[in-house]
Write a protein that holds these residues in place. Structure first.
Motif, PDB file in Angstrom:
ATOM      1  N   UNK A 155       0.831  -1.207   0.000  1.00 50.39           N
ATOM      2  CA  UNK A 155       0.000   0.000   0.000  1.00 50.39           C
ATOM      3  C   UNK A 155       0.864   1.255   0.000  1.00 50.39           C
ATOM      4  N   UNK A 156       1.972   1.212   0.724  1.00 52.73           N
ATOM      5  CA  UNK A 156       2.895   2.356   0.732  1.00 52.73           C
ATOM      6  C   UNK A 156       3.491   2.564  -0.653  1.00 52.73           C
ATOM      7  N   UNK A 157       3.834   1.457  -1.344  1.00 47.13           N
ATOM      8  CA  UNK A 157       4.353   1.564  -2.700  1.00 47.13           C
ATOM      9  C   UNK A 157       3.326   2.210  -3.624  1.00 47.13           C
ATOM     10  N   UNK A 158       2.074   1.769  -3.527  1.00 50.09           N
ATOM     11  CA  UNK A 158       1.018   2.332  -4.376  1.00 50.09           C
ATOM     12  C   UNK A 158       0.849   3.828  -4.107  1.00 50.09           C
ATOM     13  N   UNK A 159       0.831   4.206  -2.818  1.00 52.12           N
ATOM     14  CA  UNK A 159       0.651   5.616  -2.467  1.00 52.12           C
ATOM     15  C   UNK A 159       1.848   6.451  -2.922  1.00 52.12           C
ATOM     16  N   UNK A 160       3.053   5.926  -2.742  1.00 51.86           N
ATOM     17  CA  UNK A 160       4.264   6.659  -3.123  1.00 51.86           C
ATOM     18  C   UNK A 160       4.305   6.908  -4.628  1.00 51.86           C
ATOM     19  N   UNK A 161       4.040   5.859  -5.394  1.00 52.89           N
ATOM     20  CA  UNK A 161       4.058   6.008  -6.851  1.00 52.89           C
ATOM     21  C   UNK A 161       2.941   6.944  -7.327  1.00 52.89           C
ATOM     22  N   UNK A 162       1.782   6.861  -6.678  1.00 54.24           N
ATOM     23  CA  UNK A 162       0.684   7.747  -7.051  1.00 54.24           C
ATOM     24  C   UNK A 162       0.994   9.206  -6.776  1.00 54.24           C
ATOM     25  N   UNK A 163       1.598   9.484  -5.631  1.00 53.12           N
ATOM     26  CA  UNK A 163       1.967  10.862  -5.298  1.00 53.12           C
ATOM     27  C   UNK A 163       3.063  11.379  -6.225  1.00 53.12           C
ATOM     28  N   UNK A 164       4.024  10.523  -6.546  1.00 57.25           N
ATOM     29  CA  UNK A 164       5.068  10.932  -7.492  1.00 57.25           C
ATOM     30  C   UNK A 164       4.469  11.218  -8.866  1.00 57.25           C
ATOM     31  N   UNK A 165       3.467  10.459  -9.255  1.00 58.13           N
ATOM     32  CA  UNK A 165       2.809  10.700 -10.538  1.00 58.13           C
ATOM     33  C   UNK A 165       2.177  12.087 -10.563  1.00 58.13           C
ATOM     34  N   UNK A 166       1.527  12.446  -9.493  1.00 59.06           N
ATOM     35  CA  UNK A 166       0.883  13.763  -9.436  1.00 59.06           C
ATOM     36  C   UNK A 166       1.907  14.895  -9.468  1.00 59.06           C
ATOM     37  N   UNK A 167       3.103  14.610  -8.982  1.00 64.37           N
ATOM     38  CA  UNK A 167       4.130  15.659  -8.891  1.00 64.37           C
ATOM     39  C   UNK A 167       5.108  15.645 -10.053  1.00 64.37           C
ATOM     40  N   UNK A 168       4.918  14.746 -11.031  1.00 65.71           N
ATOM     41  CA  UNK A 168       5.952  14.564 -12.050  1.00 65.71           C
ATOM     42  C   UNK A 168       5.459  14.812 -13.467  1.00 65.71           C
TER      43      UNK A 168
END
Length: 400
Positions: free
Chosen positions: A15-28
């Motif tokens: 779940x942390x991996x999913x959240x981390x990648x999702x947040x990076x997507x929004x910021x990238x």
């Protein structure tokens, strides 16, 4: 640490991996590979949630391992899909759909239902093949600047594949190894521990790839002219210094070609700056065709450009400059119903024994360029042959 605790921990890390990648997507700015890796984290998390639910309920049904293992394999494939998308390839989710269906149906066969060991032996090659595909794709990439960011994921995938293979070989060698669904036998507990470590590290590996990509993109942007795609003055300093030092060390010939667009101010005044920009793009596109693919191309002013050439004779360097001039002269710009004739004046200078820095060559090429403009435009002048050897040239009449 028992198997149930490892399963819960893996669900949280997924779940942390999913959240981390999702947040990076929004910021990238829309790096879609991050969405693939967010999906991978979500799939790994759901896989472990299914396992935790089965462990807490104490019940077993053939569908439980079928669902859990299908989701788990899909998670590994989603990592591969993200790598493929990052490298500019299709993620091929159609392959994932077919693979997931095949894995699920194979779980319902008597051979798979009868034994945990059978299921591990059936699907270990599938996961290992996905791991190998990820490592192989990244290993074969020619981009040396990005390669360092790929290596951690390559190593991780190879190590994970290696431990999978060792566990499968151990099971083949120990036919009577007792395994149960969600059991705490050493073989399964060690496998769950490897999964937990894999999920923890793969998150960092994927983030590293994206961050390195962004760093390189920013570096290239800082060295590239936005209008033409040619290198800018900042890049000129670094590359010219490198080539100058190498030429001094090896004795290899080194040349600067400089050129600018004749009567560019009148193009801007008559047709507007948009047409002026189109003229600049047209000239740089034509010039790139006339030059060699590995020559360093620079925009050093509004309508002034430079090319760094090495490893050719003086005659060849002049031929390159003439080819550039002729190609521009023969290719007018057609825009908004207008046909605009374009020509360039070109200066050429070579490295000489008395030069103390690369700027000396560029200055002489610049002087030759302005001599070409003063003596009729649309011509090539070579420093020392066609142009006077002056440190300062009167350019007031050449800028029009």
């Amino acid at each position: 640490m028992d198997s149930f605790t490892l399963i819960v921990a893996s669900a949280m890390v997924g779940a942390i991996m999913a959240a981390t990648m999702g947040l990076l997507y929004r910021a990238s700015s829309g790096r879609r590979c991050l969405l693939d890796w967010a999906i991978a984290g979500a799939l790994f998390s759901v896989n472990n949630i299914v396992g935790a639910f089965a462990a807490m309920s104490g019940s077993w049904h053939a569908l439980l391992p079928a669902i859990a293992n299908t989701i788990y394999i899909a998670g590994h494939y989603a990592v591969l899909a993200g790598v493929r998308r990052h490298l500019g390839r299709s993620p091929r989710y159609d392959v994932l759909a077919a693979l997931s269906l095949a894995v699920f149906l194979l779980h319902l066969t008597p051979f798979a239902i009868s034994s945990v060991a059978h299921r591990l032996l059936m699907f270990t090659p599938v996961i290992a093949a996905i791991n190998l595909s990820i490592a192989g794709l990244l290993w074969r990439q020619p981009d040396s600047e990005a390669r360092s960011s790929y290596m951690p994921l390559v190593v991780l995938e190879v190590l994970f594949m290696f431990q999978l293979t060792l566990r499968a070989m151990y099971m083949v060698a120990s036919e009577h190894t007792p395994l149960t669904f969600l059991g705490s036998q050493f073989l399964q507990t060690s496998g769950s521990l490897f999964v937990l470590v894999f999920l923890s590290v793969v998150t960092m590996c994927c983030a590293l790839i994206v961050l390195r990509h962004q760093e390189l993109a920013l570096r290239r942007a800082s060295l590239t002219d936005a209008l033409t795609g040619w290198l800018n003055r900042r890049a000129l300093h670094d590359l010219a210094e490198r080539d100058y030092r190498r030429a001094r060390r090896t004795g290899e010939p080194l040349y600067f070609i400089t050129f600018d667009i004749d009567h560019f101010k009148s193009v801007n005044d008559r047709f507007g700056h948009g047409t002026g920009d189109a003229a600049i793009r047209r000239v740089t596109e034509l010039s790139a065709h006339a030059l060699r693919g590995y020559d360093a191309l620079f925009r050093i002013g509004g309508e002034e450009f430079a090319v760094l050439i090495n490893g050719v004779s003086a005659e060849d360097a002049r031929s390159i400059a003439e080819r550039l001039r002729e190609l521009v002269d023969a290719s007018p710009l057609h825009i908004d119903g207008h046909t605009i004739a374009l020509t360039v004046s070109v200066g050429l200078a070579a490295l000489e024994p008395a030069d103390h820095k690369w700027e000396d060559i560029l200055r002489r090429a610049d002087d030759a360029l302005y001599h070409a403009k003063k003596t009729g435009r649309n011509r090539v002048c070579v420093s020392g042959d066609d142009a006077p050897r002056l440190h300062l040239v009167d350019r007031s009449s050449a800028n029009a």
